[in-house]
Enzyme design. Structure first.
Site, short mmCIF file in Angstrom:
data_model
loop_
_atom_site.label_atom_id
_atom_site.label_comp_id
_atom_site.label_asym_id
_atom_site.label_seq_id
_atom_site.Cartn_x
_atom_site.Cartn_y
_atom_site.Cartn_z
N HIS A 134 -14.79 15.97 5.23
CA HIS A 134 -13.70 15.57 5.55
C HIS A 134 -13.23 16.55 7.06
O HIS A 134 -12.35 17.98 6.17
CB HIS A 134 -12.55 14.74 5.49
CG HIS A 134 -13.16 12.98 5.00
ND1 HIS A 134 -12.27 12.11 4.46
CD2 HIS A 134 -14.24 12.38 5.19
CE1 HIS A 134 -12.98 10.98 4.83
NE2 HIS A 134 -14.68 11.40 4.74
N GLU B 244 -9.35 17.33 7.43
CA GLU B 244 -8.70 18.05 6.41
C GLU B 244 -8.96 18.77 5.43
O GLU B 244 -8.39 19.84 5.39
CB GLU B 244 -7.39 16.68 5.88
CG GLU B 244 -6.80 16.14 7.10
CD GLU B 244 -8.51 14.60 7.30
OE1 GLU B 244 -9.99 14.54 6.82
OE2 GLU B 244 -8.07 13.16 7.28
N CYS C 13 -8.35 12.68 1.17
CA CYS C 13 -7.69 13.94 1.98
C CYS C 13 -6.35 14.19 1.98
O CYS C 13 -5.28 15.21 1.75
CB CYS C 13 -8.68 13.43 2.72
SG CYS C 13 -10.31 13.91 3.37
N CYS D 162 -7.73 9.45 5.01
CA CYS D 162 -8.54 8.85 4.12
C CYS D 162 -6.94 9.73 2.74
O CYS D 162 -6.67 10.38 2.31
CB CYS D 162 -9.77 8.99 3.06
SG CYS D 162 -9.85 10.09 2.79
#
Length: 147
Positions: A72, A74, A103, A100
């Site tokens: 992801h 991040e 993250c 999410c």
């Protein structure tokens, strides 16, 4: 003339949107920018592990409705900072969609104090965790603070 300038928040979110254009998972393009004192420290977008084929080359690896081939945005921004020896404690992150839960926990433990996001993405649990950890979540659609 200054009245026509975008705010710092708008500026950094626009950069996050540009970073998202590098995403290699066509299911969702996400970009992240880590900032402290109006200075960009790191960026990240969702994409495969370094050296591995991307979703647009090898297809998606779907698990519980999510593509798990990608890292992801991040996480990539935090990893990029770590790889380059850039301290991000006390910073803020601009993300084109809210993190999410996994993250969010990474962001929280890395010392990021504020998460600006443009679109809410799936997991309301981050609001409770943010409140508990003293991390501010800011929705960029209206600049309204959620926590």
């Amino acid at each position: 003339m200054a009245a026509n300038r975008v705010t710092w928040n708008e500026y950094f979110m626009a950069i996050a949107e540009q970073v998202a254009s590098r995403s290699t998972c066509d299911r969702k393009h996400i970009g992240a920018v880590i900032v402290r004192d109006k200075t960009i420290l790191s960026t990240g977008y969702n994409g495969s592990l370094r050296g591995s084929p991307h979703c647009d080359e090898a297809g998606h690896d779907i698990e519980n409705g999510h593509c798990v081939r990608t890292v992801h945005a991040e996480a990539n921004a935090v990893a990029q900072a770590a790889k380059n020896g850039v301290a991000i404690d006390g910073s803020e992150i601009y993300v084109t969609a809210s993190p999410c839960l996994t993250c969010f926990k990474l962001v929280a433990n890395s010392g990021i104090r504020t998460v600006f996001y443009k679109e809410f993405y799936r997991d309301l649990r981050i609001t409770d965790y943010a409140r508990e950890a003293g991390i501010q979540l800011v929705f960029m659609g209206s600049e309204t603070t959620v926590t």
